[in-house]
Motif scaffolding. Structure first.
Motif, PDB file in Angstrom:
ATOM      1  N   GLY A   1       5.386  12.606  36.400  1.00 24.57           N
ATOM      2  CA  GLY A   1       3.970  12.255  36.277  1.00 24.57           C
ATOM      3  C   GLY A   1       3.664  11.182  37.297  1.00 24.57           C
ATOM      4  N   LEU A   2       2.508  10.538  37.149  1.00 21.88           N
ATOM      5  CA  LEU A   2       2.140   9.472  38.069  1.00 21.88           C
ATOM      6  C   LEU A   2       3.085   8.293  37.828  1.00 21.88           C
ATOM      7  N   ASP A   3       3.905   7.972  38.852  1.00 22.68           N
ATOM      8  CA  ASP A   3       4.900   6.904  38.708  1.00 22.68           C
ATOM      9  C   ASP A   3       4.643   5.867  39.788  1.00 22.68           C
TER      10      ASP A   3
ATOM     11  N   PRO B   1      -1.574   7.950  46.383  1.00 23.20           N
ATOM     12  CA  PRO B   1      -0.634   9.039  46.036  1.00 23.20           C
ATOM     13  C   PRO B   1      -0.808   9.471  44.578  1.00 23.20           C
ATOM     14  N   GLY B   2      -0.954  10.762  44.371  1.00 29.30           N
ATOM     15  CA  GLY B   2      -1.135  11.294  43.019  1.00 29.30           C
ATOM     16  C   GLY B   2       0.179  11.714  42.391  1.00 29.30           C
ATOM     17  N   ALA B   3       0.065  12.212  41.154  1.00 29.89           N
ATOM     18  CA  ALA B   3       1.286  12.605  40.425  1.00 29.89           C
ATOM     19  C   ALA B   3       2.070  13.673  41.190  1.00 29.89           C
ATOM     20  N   GLY B   4       1.323  14.522  41.902  1.00 32.95           N
ATOM     21  CA  GLY B   4       2.005  15.574  42.683  1.00 32.95           C
ATOM     22  C   GLY B   4       2.930  14.993  43.734  1.00 32.95           C
TER      23      GLY B   4
ATOM     24  N   GLY C   1      -0.826  19.822  32.737  1.00 33.71           N
ATOM     25  CA  GLY C   1      -2.210  19.330  32.764  1.00 33.71           C
ATOM     26  C   GLY C   1      -3.138  20.403  33.318  1.00 33.71           C
ATOM     27  N   LYS C   2      -4.381  19.995  33.641  1.00 36.22           N
ATOM     28  CA  LYS C   2      -5.326  20.955  34.232  1.00 36.22           C
ATOM     29  C   LYS C   2      -4.774  21.415  35.576  1.00 36.22           C
ATOM     30  N   PRO C   3      -4.870  22.695  35.955  1.00 31.08           N
ATOM     31  CA  PRO C   3      -5.631  23.767  35.304  1.00 31.08           C
ATOM     32  C   PRO C   3      -4.849  24.558  34.267  1.00 31.08           C
TER      33      PRO C   3
ATOM     34  N   PHE D   1     -15.045  16.292  29.623  1.00 36.55           N
ATOM     35  CA  PHE D   1     -15.191  15.390  30.770  1.00 36.55           C
ATOM     36  C   PHE D   1     -13.834  15.027  31.345  1.00 36.55           C
ATOM     37  N   ASP D   2     -13.667  15.292  32.632  1.00 29.59           N
ATOM     38  CA  ASP D   2     -12.577  14.687  33.369  1.00 29.59           C
ATOM     39  C   ASP D   2     -12.894  13.195  33.463  1.00 29.59           C
ATOM     40  N   CYS D   3     -11.875  12.377  33.756  1.00 33.63           N
ATOM     41  CA  CYS D   3     -12.095  10.916  33.758  1.00 33.63           C
ATOM     42  C   CYS D   3     -12.081  10.314  35.169  1.00 33.63           C
ATOM     43  N   ASP D   4     -10.881  10.303  35.806  1.00 29.06           N
ATOM     44  CA  ASP D   4     -10.817   9.697  37.151  1.00 29.06           C
ATOM     45  C   ASP D   4     -11.733  10.451  38.101  1.00 29.06           C
ATOM     46  N   GLY D   5     -12.646   9.714  38.736  1.00 27.52           N
ATOM     47  CA  GLY D   5     -13.542  10.342  39.713  1.00 27.52           C
ATOM     48  C   GLY D   5     -14.822  10.866  39.128  1.00 27.52           C
TER      49      GLY D   5
ATOM     50  N   THR E   1       3.587  16.547  34.246  1.00 24.08           N
ATOM     51  CA  THR E   1       2.358  16.399  33.463  1.00 24.08           C
ATOM     52  C   THR E   1       1.216  17.039  34.246  1.00 24.08           C
ATOM     53  N   ASN E   2       1.227  16.826  35.567  1.00 25.11           N
ATOM     54  CA  ASN E   2       0.212  17.401  36.450  1.00 25.11           C
ATOM     55  C   ASN E   2       0.696  17.292  37.888  1.00 25.11           C
ATOM     56  N   THR E   3       0.051  17.948  38.803  1.00 25.70           N
ATOM     57  CA  THR E   3       0.511  17.902  40.209  1.00 25.70           C
ATOM     58  C   THR E   3      -0.645  17.567  41.161  1.00 25.70           C
ATOM     59  N   ASP E   4      -1.577  16.752  40.680  1.00 27.28           N
ATOM     60  CA  ASP E   4      -2.692  16.344  41.546  1.00 27.28           C
ATOM     61  C   ASP E   4      -2.141  15.671  42.806  1.00 27.28           C
ATOM     62  N   ALA E   5      -2.637  16.057  43.960  1.00 30.21           N
ATOM     63  CA  ALA E   5      -2.081  15.518  45.210  1.00 30.21           C
ATOM     64  C   ALA E   5      -2.470  14.050  45.396  1.00 30.21           C
ATOM     65  N   THR E   6      -3.715  13.711  45.013  1.00 35.48           N
ATOM     66  CA  THR E   6      -4.172  12.339  45.237  1.00 35.48           C
ATOM     67  C   THR E   6      -4.780  11.793  43.949  1.00 35.48           C
ATOM     68  N   PHE E   7      -4.827  10.483  43.885  1.00 35.57           N
ATOM     69  CA  PHE E   7      -5.338   9.744  42.721  1.00 35.57           C
ATOM     70  C   PHE E   7      -6.530   8.914  43.180  1.00 35.57           C
ATOM     71  N   PRO E   8      -7.741   9.234  42.728  1.00 33.46           N
ATOM     72  CA  PRO E   8      -8.923   8.489  43.169  1.00 33.46           C
ATOM     73  C   PRO E   8      -8.976   7.135  42.459  1.00 33.46           C
ATOM     74  N   ALA E   9      -8.994   6.056  43.237  1.00 34.53           N
ATOM     75  CA  ALA E   9      -9.103   4.716  42.651  1.00 34.53           C
ATOM     76  C   ALA E   9      -9.706   3.783  43.679  1.00 34.53           C
TER      77      ALA E   9
ATOM     78  N   VAL F   1     -10.768  14.881  29.021  1.00 31.56           N
ATOM     79  CA  VAL F   1      -9.576  15.654  29.401  1.00 31.56           C
ATOM     80  C   VAL F   1      -9.089  15.158  30.763  1.00 31.56           C
ATOM     81  N   THR F   2      -8.022  14.324  30.733  1.00 26.79           N
ATOM     82  CA  THR F   2      -7.563  13.708  31.969  1.00 26.79           C
ATOM     83  C   THR F   2      -6.160  14.129  32.352  1.00 26.79           C
ATOM     84  N   ASN F   3      -5.926  14.314  33.638  1.00 22.08           N
ATOM     85  CA  ASN F   3      -4.574  14.595  34.131  1.00 22.08           C
ATOM     86  C   ASN F   3      -3.780  13.321  34.360  1.00 22.08           C
ATOM     87  N   ASN F   4      -4.438  12.182  34.218  1.00 20.98           N
ATOM     88  CA  ASN F   4      -3.769  10.905  34.465  1.00 20.98           C
ATOM     89  C   ASN F   4      -2.789  10.639  33.326  1.00 20.98           C
ATOM     90  N   SER F   5      -1.489  10.656  33.658  1.00 21.07           N
ATOM     91  CA  SER F   5      -0.461  10.552  32.607  1.00 21.07           C
ATOM     92  C   SER F   5      -0.011   9.111  32.379  1.00 21.07           C
TER      93      SER F   5
HETATM   94  O1  LIG Z   1      -2.516  11.722  40.362  1.00 15.11           O
HETATM   95  C1  LIG Z   1      -3.000  11.886  39.214  1.00 15.11           C
HETATM   96  O2  LIG Z   1      -2.306  11.806  38.187  1.00 15.11           O
HETATM   97  C2  LIG Z   1      -4.434  12.299  39.132  1.00 15.11           C
HETATM   98  O3  LIG Z   1      -5.056  12.193  40.362  1.00 15.11           O
HETATM   99  C3  LIG Z   1      -5.355  11.512  38.297  1.00 15.11           C
HETATM  100  O4  LIG Z   1      -4.809  10.627  37.506  1.00 15.11           O
HETATM  101  C4  LIG Z   1      -6.303  12.544  37.733  1.00 15.11           C
HETATM  102  O5  LIG Z   1      -6.930  12.103  36.601  1.00 15.11           O
HETATM  103  P1  LIG Z   1      -8.242  12.922  36.103  1.00 15.11           P
HETATM  104  O6  LIG Z   1      -9.158  13.031  37.317  1.00 15.11           O
HETATM  105  O7  LIG Z   1      -7.761  14.277  35.637  1.00 15.11           O
HETATM  106  O8  LIG Z   1      -8.815  12.054  35.025  1.00 15.11           O
END
Ligand SMILES: O=C(O)[C@H](O)[C@H](O)COP(=O)(O)O
Ligand SMILES: [Mg+2]
Length: 307
Positions: A166-168, A206-209, A227-229, A27-31, A192-200, A60-64
């Motif tokens: 990572g996400l800073d 702004p995501g870690a990317g 991180g993923k992928p 399971f991914d977590c955020d979103g 850690t990961n390069t996700d463009a956006t962070f769902p919250a 399994v989360t990309n959220n660092s």
């Molecule tokens: O910007 C980030 O780091 C990611 O959007 C976010 O934290 C992803 O977390 P995940 O959906 O992999 O749990």
């Protein structure tokens, strides 16, 4: 032949067949489970249903921003029973990579961190020395001494051999200037990961990317993302749980990380939910980053399966 993703919402028979195909759900977590600190309705019950059917659940989360123990605290606070060994975050994946694969040697074995306490705690857990991160000394404007000391290197730590982004939530010019000077001097560039956006909060931030992209732009190179992928994470998970990949399903909200992670990991299936970043229109697009095998509106739709 591209198979059409199967829509499961409202189809108990198809949901039962889907669940019976797998022994392990990643399971991914955020979103997927939550938006920020808001747990989606029915998530606890859905996880309980899968566990009652003997299914293993791994997160399994990309959220660092959090370490595995810190994530377990979040799971517990949200009423989700979990074991720290079932949690894989991108900070953990990066710390393992640095300590066991990259194996930086003195005098250049220190990491400059653009990120939060989750990265720091996982690096500590692997005895990897670091600077930056949440150090308040970096949360300020540049001074004339910074311009001089960064340019001639006198302000830099000579033991830094790696920059990890990572996400800073406290990103600023001073930190980017330090990271860039380390990279110019040959430091290894990791993310850690390069996700463009962070769902919250049911929106996107702004995501870690967004922390690594300025450096990638300055350097003309992209970081190695752990991180993923990246399959570094999948290999670590497989090694720990002796996965039968054919009987494992990845559940996620983002095509270019979660679904791609499952497909490139040759898992038995992927399930997309539409409570996070991507929707059905995204995987129907010509240039879709990945196409899931199954999809639902929300994770709790799986509760339609017979108890
Ligand atoms: O910007 C980030 O780091 C990611 O959007 C976010 O934290 C992803 O977390 P995940 O959906 O992999 O749990
Ligand atoms: Mg997600």
């Amino acid at each position: 032949m591209i198979l059409q993703p199967k829509y499961l919402t409202g189809d108990p028979a198809a949901i039962n067949d889907f669940i019976d195909r797998f022994d392990v759900f990643l399971f991914d977590c955020d979103g997927v489970l939550w938006s920020g600190d808001h747990l989606f309705e029915g998530v606890v019950e859905t996880l309980e249903l899968l566990r009652s059917k003997g299914k293993k659940t791994i997160f399994v989360t990309n959220n660092s921003s959090k370490s595995r123990p810190q994530y377990q605290e979040k799971f517990t606070a949200l009423g989700i029973p979990s074991h720290v060994d079932e949690i894989f975050g991108s900070s953990y994946s990066a710390a393992i990579y640095i300590s066991r694969i990259l194996k930086l040697e003195p005098p250049k074995n220190k990491v400059f961190v653009l990120g939060e306490v989750g990265i720091e705690n996982e690096l500590r857990g692997e005895n990897v020395p670091f600077v930056g991160g949440t150090d308040p000394a970096y949360r300020r404007d540049m001074t004339p001494e910074d311009w001089t000391g960064l340019a001639d290197g006198s302000l830099l730590d000579p033991e830094v051999g790696c920059v990890l982004t990572g996400l800073d939530l406290h990103i600023n010019y001073l930190k980017l200037a330090h990271a860039y000077q380390y990279l110019r001097r040959g430091a290894v560039f990791l993310a850690t990961n390069t996700d463009a956006t962070f769902p919250a909060n049911h929106s996107f931030f702004p995501g870690a990317g967004s922390m690594s992209t300025p450096l990638a732009n300055m350097m003309g190179t992209k970081p190695v993302a752990l991180g993923k992928p990246s399959q570094a994470m999948m290999d670590a998970i497989e090694g720990k749980f002796q996965l039968d990949r054919a009987r494992t399903c990845m559940v996620g909200d983002r095509l270019d990380t979660d679904i791609k992670f499952g497909i490139e990991g040759r898992l038995g299936g992927t399930l997309a939910v539409q409570t996070g970043v991507n929707k059905k229109s995204d995987w129907e697009a010509e240039d879709a980053a990945a196409v899931p095998a199954y999809f639902v509106d929300k994770l709790s739709d799986l509760r339609a399966a017979a108890e």
